[in-house]
Design a protein around this motif. Sequence first.
Motif, PDB file in Angstrom:
ATOM      1  N   GLY A   1     -33.534  10.180  49.067  1.00 19.41           N
ATOM      2  CA  GLY A   1     -33.669  11.601  48.763  1.00 19.41           C
ATOM      3  C   GLY A   1     -33.558  12.473  49.996  1.00 19.41           C
ATOM      4  N   VAL A   2     -32.897  11.959  51.028  1.00 18.69           N
ATOM      5  CA  VAL A   2     -32.721  12.690  52.282  1.00 18.69           C
ATOM      6  C   VAL A   2     -31.259  13.129  52.369  1.00 18.69           C
ATOM      7  CG1 VAL A   2     -32.780  12.500  54.801  1.00 18.69           C
ATOM      8  CG2 VAL A   2     -34.506  11.330  53.408  1.00 18.69           C
ATOM      9  N   ALA A   3     -31.043  14.389  52.624  1.00 17.96           N
ATOM     10  CA  ALA A   3     -29.677  14.923  52.732  1.00 17.96           C
ATOM     11  C   ALA A   3     -28.835  14.478  51.543  1.00 17.96           C
ATOM     12  CB  ALA A   3     -29.041  14.497  54.060  1.00 17.96           C
ATOM     13  N   GLU A   4     -29.394  14.661  50.352  1.00 16.17           N
ATOM     14  CA  GLU A   4     -28.748  14.171  49.132  1.00 16.17           C
ATOM     15  C   GLU A   4     -27.354  14.752  48.932  1.00 16.17           C
ATOM     16  OE1 GLU A   4     -31.290  14.532  45.606  1.00 16.17           O
ATOM     17  OE2 GLU A   4     -32.930  14.833  47.033  1.00 16.17           O
ATOM     18  N   ARG A   5     -27.204  16.030  49.107  1.00 13.53           N
ATOM     19  CA  ARG A   5     -25.907  16.662  48.837  1.00 13.53           C
ATOM     20  C   ARG A   5     -24.826  16.161  49.790  1.00 13.53           C
ATOM     21  NH1 ARG A   5     -26.304  22.759  48.209  1.00 13.53           N
ATOM     22  NH2 ARG A   5     -24.501  22.442  46.895  1.00 13.53           N
ATOM     23  N   PRO A   6     -25.052  16.176  51.107  1.00 12.98           N
ATOM     24  CA  PRO A   6     -24.006  15.637  51.992  1.00 12.98           C
ATOM     25  C   PRO A   6     -23.776  14.140  51.771  1.00 12.98           C
ATOM     26  CG  PRO A   6     -25.715  16.754  53.282  1.00 12.98           C
ATOM     27  CD  PRO A   6     -26.132  16.808  51.858  1.00 12.98           C
TER      28      PRO A   6
ATOM     29  N   GLY B   1     -25.543   5.787  51.160  1.00 10.85           N
ATOM     30  CA  GLY B   1     -26.294   5.280  50.010  1.00 10.85           C
ATOM     31  C   GLY B   1     -27.781   5.246  50.291  1.00 10.85           C
ATOM     32  N   ALA B   2     -28.150   4.851  51.497  1.00 10.96           N
ATOM     33  CA  ALA B   2     -29.572   4.814  51.878  1.00 10.96           C
ATOM     34  C   ALA B   2     -30.154   6.230  51.898  1.00 10.96           C
ATOM     35  CB  ALA B   2     -29.739   4.145  53.234  1.00 10.96           C
TER      36      ALA B   2
END
Length: 138
Positions: free
Chosen positions: A77-82, A71-72
Amino acid sequence: MTRRTSLADHAGRLALAWVFLRAGSDVLRDPSRAAGTAGPLLGRLRRRAPVALPDDAVLVRANAATQVAAGALLAAGVAERPAAMVLAATLLPTTLAGHAYWTVEDRAQRPNQRNHFNKNLAIMGALVLAARRRPGPA
């Protein structure tokens, strides 16, 4: 080409991530309720698992910690897809353990659990869409 993120993208990510940040942190603080709710499902898994599983509180805390971490990442917006796929994966056992409305005998509680099940299904759909989203110009 650089990636531009709209205000709507930020707001959507934050709203989606908030569900997991809040719920996960609640379970990390006190896993007893979640462990009690997950107990029947975890008991069935234990009977089929080829290896010994940790106790219920440890398992629900691990799921909660995963939700907070992913969630963090999603919120930032970091590694959104995984992160979105990990959140979808953690939501599946949470939903099956906590909102299996078809097993609820109390006719007054069944619609409430069905609503929670449907809400989690919608959140899972949003996570799948987020995981499939390709970055690009806004």
